[in-house]
Design a protein around this motif. Structure first.
Motif, PDB file in Angstrom:
ATOM      1  N   SER A 167       1.341  -0.691   0.221  1.00  0.00           N
ATOM      2  CA  SER A 167      -0.028  -0.097  -0.044  1.00  0.00           C
ATOM      3  C   SER A 167       0.466   1.538   0.213  1.00  0.00           C
ATOM      4  CB  SER A 167      -1.356   0.481   0.753  1.00  0.00           C
ATOM      5  OG  SER A 167      -0.018   0.546   2.202  1.00  0.00           O
ATOM      6  N   ARG A 168       0.107   2.250  -0.698  1.00  0.00           N
ATOM      7  CA  ARG A 168       1.059   4.034   0.035  1.00  0.00           C
ATOM      8  C   ARG A 168       1.331   3.842   1.205  1.00  0.00           C
ATOM      9  NH1 ARG A 168      -3.895   5.972  -1.871  1.00  0.00           N
ATOM     10  NH2 ARG A 168      -5.010   7.610  -0.906  1.00  0.00           N
ATOM     11  N   SER A 169       0.509   4.116   2.281  1.00  0.00           N
ATOM     12  CA  SER A 169       1.382   3.993   3.677  1.00  0.00           C
ATOM     13  C   SER A 169       1.891   3.592   4.294  1.00  0.00           C
ATOM     14  CB  SER A 169      -0.879   3.880   4.061  1.00  0.00           C
ATOM     15  OG  SER A 169      -0.581   2.373   4.372  1.00  0.00           O
ATOM     16  N   ALA A 170       2.745   2.619   3.451  1.00  0.00           N
ATOM     17  CA  ALA A 170       3.970   1.948   3.876  1.00  0.00           C
ATOM     18  C   ALA A 170       4.765   2.162   3.636  1.00  0.00           C
ATOM     19  CB  ALA A 170       3.299   0.739   4.096  1.00  0.00           C
ATOM     20  N   ALA A 171       5.638   1.214   1.924  1.00  0.00           N
ATOM     21  CA  ALA A 171       7.075   1.600   2.524  1.00  0.00           C
ATOM     22  C   ALA A 171       6.955   2.528   1.069  1.00  0.00           C
ATOM     23  CB  ALA A 171       7.484  -0.055   1.825  1.00  0.00           C
ATOM     24  N   SER A 172       5.529   2.894   0.682  1.00  0.00           N
ATOM     25  CA  SER A 172       5.721   3.585  -1.054  1.00  0.00           C
ATOM     26  C   SER A 172       6.916   4.923  -1.287  1.00  0.00           C
ATOM     27  CB  SER A 172       4.462   3.827  -1.324  1.00  0.00           C
ATOM     28  OG  SER A 172       3.545   4.723   0.003  1.00  0.00           O
ATOM     29  N   PRO A 173       6.617   6.091   0.034  1.00  0.00           N
ATOM     30  CA  PRO A 173       7.273   6.222   0.344  1.00  0.00           C
ATOM     31  C   PRO A 173       9.644   6.115  -0.412  1.00  0.00           C
ATOM     32  CG  PRO A 173       7.049   5.961   1.600  1.00  0.00           C
ATOM     33  CD  PRO A 173       5.853   5.762   0.887  1.00  0.00           C
ATOM     34  N   LEU A 174       9.541   5.383   0.206  1.00  0.00           N
ATOM     35  CA  LEU A 174      10.844   4.004   0.272  1.00  0.00           C
ATOM     36  C   LEU A 174      11.148   4.330  -1.638  1.00  0.00           C
ATOM     37  CD1 LEU A 174      11.833   3.465   3.023  1.00  0.00           C
ATOM     38  CD2 LEU A 174      12.675   5.013   3.313  1.00  0.00           C
ATOM     39  N   ILE A 175       9.881   3.748  -2.296  1.00  0.00           N
ATOM     40  CA  ILE A 175      10.248   3.144  -3.461  1.00  0.00           C
ATOM     41  C   ILE A 175      10.257   3.626  -4.170  1.00  0.00           C
ATOM     42  CG2 ILE A 175       8.605   2.018  -5.253  1.00  0.00           C
ATOM     43  CD1 ILE A 175       7.865   0.073  -3.033  1.00  0.00           C
ATOM     44  N   ALA A 176       9.470   4.814  -4.365  1.00  0.00           N
ATOM     45  CA  ALA A 176       9.646   6.597  -5.551  1.00  0.00           C
ATOM     46  C   ALA A 176      10.623   7.240  -4.932  1.00  0.00           C
ATOM     47  CB  ALA A 176       8.309   7.107  -4.611  1.00  0.00           C
ATOM     48  N   LEU A 211       6.662   1.039 -14.358  1.00  0.00           N
ATOM     49  CA  LEU A 211       5.772   1.367 -13.139  1.00  0.00           C
ATOM     50  C   LEU A 211       4.305   1.179 -12.858  1.00  0.00           C
ATOM     51  CD1 LEU A 211       7.201   4.848 -12.779  1.00  0.00           C
ATOM     52  CD2 LEU A 211       8.612   3.353 -11.645  1.00  0.00           C
ATOM     53  N   ASP A 212       4.245  -0.517 -12.323  1.00  0.00           N
ATOM     54  CA  ASP A 212       3.146  -0.669 -11.964  1.00  0.00           C
ATOM     55  C   ASP A 212       2.156   0.499 -10.900  1.00  0.00           C
ATOM     56  OD1 ASP A 212       0.583  -2.086 -12.277  1.00  0.00           O
ATOM     57  OD2 ASP A 212       1.621  -4.287 -12.386  1.00  0.00           O
ATOM     58  N   GLU A 213       1.456  -0.034 -10.613  1.00  0.00           N
ATOM     59  CA  GLU A 213       0.294   0.707  -9.680  1.00  0.00           C
ATOM     60  C   GLU A 213       1.063   1.848  -9.219  1.00  0.00           C
ATOM     61  OE1 GLU A 213      -2.231  -0.422  -8.048  1.00  0.00           O
ATOM     62  OE2 GLU A 213      -2.325  -1.792  -8.855  1.00  0.00           O
ATOM     63  N   ALA A 214       2.349   3.020 -10.328  1.00  0.00           N
ATOM     64  CA  ALA A 214       2.615   4.092  -9.719  1.00  0.00           C
ATOM     65  C   ALA A 214       2.345   4.935  -8.558  1.00  0.00           C
ATOM     66  CB  ALA A 214       2.972   4.857 -11.670  1.00  0.00           C
ATOM     67  N   ALA A 215       0.392   5.013  -8.821  1.00  0.00           N
ATOM     68  CA  ALA A 215      -0.594   6.322  -8.107  1.00  0.00           C
ATOM     69  C   ALA A 215      -0.636   5.901  -6.848  1.00  0.00           C
ATOM     70  CB  ALA A 215      -1.902   6.355  -9.464  1.00  0.00           C
ATOM     71  N   ASN A 216       0.037   4.334  -6.829  1.00  0.00           N
ATOM     72  CA  ASN A 216      -0.470   3.668  -5.493  1.00  0.00           C
ATOM     73  C   ASN A 216       0.775   3.621  -4.503  1.00  0.00           C
ATOM     74  OD1 ASN A 216      -3.118   3.607  -5.307  1.00  0.00           O
ATOM     75  ND2 ASN A 216      -3.122   1.230  -6.801  1.00  0.00           N
TER      76      ASN A 216
END
Length: 579
Positions: A382-391, A420-425
């Motif tokens: 989900s975007r609320s967990a590790a997503s900022p580090l992935i970005a 970038l699959d699920e790029a918006a999430n």
């Protein structure tokens, strides 16, 4: 009285069906009697006897049943059997020829036929694409393998050639869930890429299908802090390692702030929280500290340590800005710090922060990655967990690839593919629309896959989404586009064509037929929404839209190898989940 029967193509271009029917009936009768004569001639050779010459007399004799005159001395049953056999062979030949012609003569009402004549797709054809690949990558020489031509987009419908995106294209795709995003795009693109690959996903299927095969060409780096694949951590990355300027720190902070859910609150506190995180990241990076220290500083708004570290490192202006935020009104300060804490919730999770703080494991080097043929898989649920580090890791690696390209003369060779699959999430990069305008010229091919246009608007806004749409040179719209706005816009871009309309008039006991032309959409919005899985609408810069059949991995020549890789790694996932 006149009644429009509706859009329907005539049997002939000008609707002269009556004349054709008369011709077919007349010559058909001649063909039947010719077959009977041929059957009688063959029977006479096999059973003795003879047959009269083919002509009017023969036709009259057969029609009146005077077989003894038509083929004297020849058994009539033998003539019948032979004629039936000849008729069967002739019908089989006619049906085969008709089928071959029907496959090539397209119905003018068919949108595939209306879009078939498309000279703008010439640059995507295999020969032209191969020639372009040699120009972009001189090291290829004269012999260009299919995987070096470019990324396969699909097959032009009605048995057309395979169309390729070149190594300077940027790709944008809209596909609904379970419509072939991973099967037809992500997996083939990861396996086709000749150079380094970055691939994001919120599921393990992409990694399972491709990791072992990619490992044959280079190292495989799996970033999976939420245990999507249940694999152990094997490396770590330091986001603060090359962070030496205010701009770099501001970009890193932006990846975190962009994940804050409340858009209205982000508009009020987001820029201030981004400035705060920028100062704290820069203070930690300039003093050899880690993200754990940043998380602790956020819990104590009045701590003077980051201000002192910034001043000691020579960042006096940003140190003054941070001091001002700390000494401001309590309500304002608490709002800024709370927004920053919400944006950096990943730093409160030990399982996640372990991937971005020092350990005894090998460290990931973005610049070294851009120099090889390694593969980086970035997974988050989900975007609320590790997503900022992935970005942040995606952005850092792409910028390292840009620096590498500049040192190579402007282009990265072999090129990098960023899927970038699920790029918006899970991979929200704030300036991705701007990056789309020049990444292709650097030998970096971004492939952004979204579920809908509105999903992108929630991340990049109307202006940003429009900029990314305009900058993408290849756009793929697959099945399940439920956005009425996007469907209407696509119908407009596809354009219109002339459709024949047949009208029947009744007057004075007589009927007459007229064929007129009517302009209508080649693809109506409802037809775009109803695209079948496995098909897509392709919009290529410089050409008219085209309908293509996507290329799923299970239809490739490497399907058996991919399936074996997939089954083996899925067993590892099952074992990890059970353990």
């Amino acid at each position: 009285m006149t009644r429009a029967v509706g859009p329907r193509a005539g049997f002939t271009p000008h609707g002269s069906i009556g004349g054709w029917v008369l011709l077919l009936v007349g010559w058909g009768a001649v063909a039947v009697f010719a077959l009977i004569w041929a059957g009688a001639w063959l029977a006479s050779r096999m059973f003795g006897g003879r047959v009269s010459d083919f002509g009017t007399d023969f036709v009259v004799d057969v029609a009146e049943g005077r077989t003894a005159t038509a083929w004297p001395g020849t058994p009539t049953p033998a003539v019948v059997v032979t004629a039936v056999l000849l008729l069967s062979v002739m019908l089989a030949v006619v049906v085969a020829v008709w089928w071959l012609i029907a496959r090539r003569v397209l119905d003018p009402l068919d949108p595939v036929a209306a879009l078939a004549d498309n000279p703008g797709l010439a640059s995507l054809m295999p020969k032209v694409a191969a020639q372009k690949a040699r120009g972009l990558r001189p090291a290829l020489g004269e012999s260009v393998a299919p995987c070096d031509i470019g990324l396969p987009l699909g097959i032009l419908m009605h048995d057309g050639p395979t169309l390729y995106a070149s190594w300077e294209d940027t790709i944008f795709a809209f596909m609904a869930p379970r419509s072939g995003k991973t099967t037809c795009l992500s997996i083939p693109y990861v396996l086709t890429a000749p150079g380094p690959v970055i691939a994001t996903s919120n599921k393990a299927d992409l990694w399972a299908a491709t990791a072992s095969l990619r490992a044959a060409d280079g190292a495989v780096w799996l970033f999976d802090p939420q245990c999507v694949t249940y694999q152990q951590q094997a490396w770590w990355w330091d986001p603060l390692r090359d962070l030496t300027t205010v701009e770099d720190a501001h970009r890193l902070a932006g990846h975190f702030v962009l994940t804050v859910d409340d858009g209205q609150k982000r508009d009020l506190w987001g820029p201030a929280a981004q400035d705060l995180l920028c100062a704290l990241f820069l203070a930690a990076a300039s003093s050899g500290r880690t993200l754990r220290d940043v998380a602790k500083w956020l819990d104590t708004p009045s701590v003077p340590t980051p201000v002192e570290l910034l001043e000691a490192a020579g960042f006096s202006l940003i140190a003054s800005s941070l001091r001002g935020a700390q000494n401001g009104a309590v309500e304002t300060r608490d709002g800024i710090y709370q927004t920053a804490r919400t944006a950096t919730k990943a730093l409160r999770d030990e399982a996640i922060i372990a991937w971005v703080t020092p350990s005894s494991l090998p460290v990931f080097d973005p610049y070294g990655f851009a120099c090889g043929t390694d593969t980086l898989y970035l997974l988050s649920k989900s975007r609320s967990a590790a997503s900022p580090l992935i970005a942040a890791l995606t952005d850092c690696t792409m910028r390292a690839a840009e620096r590498r390209a500049e040192r190579m003369g402007g282009r990265l060779d072999p090129p990098m593919v960023v899927c970038l699959d699920e790029a918006a999430n899970i991979c929200r990069i704030a300036d991705l629309p701007e990056l789309y305008s020049h990444l292709g010229s650097r030998g970096i091919v971004p492939v952004t896959i979204l579920q809908s246009y509105e999903q992108g608007v929630t991340v990049w806004g109307e202006a940003g989404m429009a900029a990314m749409w305009g900058a993408a040179t290849r756009k793929v719209i697959g099945a399940g586009v439920d956005s009425p706005r996007l469907a209407r816009d696509l119908a407009t871009l596809v354009g219109q064509h002339d459709v024949p309309v047949r009208s029947v008039s009744y007057a004075d006991g007589r009927a007459s037929e007229q064929i007129s032309l009517r302009r209508q959409d080649i693809l109506e919005p409802a037809a775009i929404r109803a695209l079948s899985p496995g098909s897509a609408l392709l919009l290529a810069t410089g050409g008219r839209p085209a309908l293509i059949s996507l290329l799923p991995w299970y239809g490739s020549r490497d399907a058996d190898r991919i399936q074996a890789c997939r089954e083996r790694l899925e067993r590892l996932i099952t074992e990890g989940a059970a353990g």
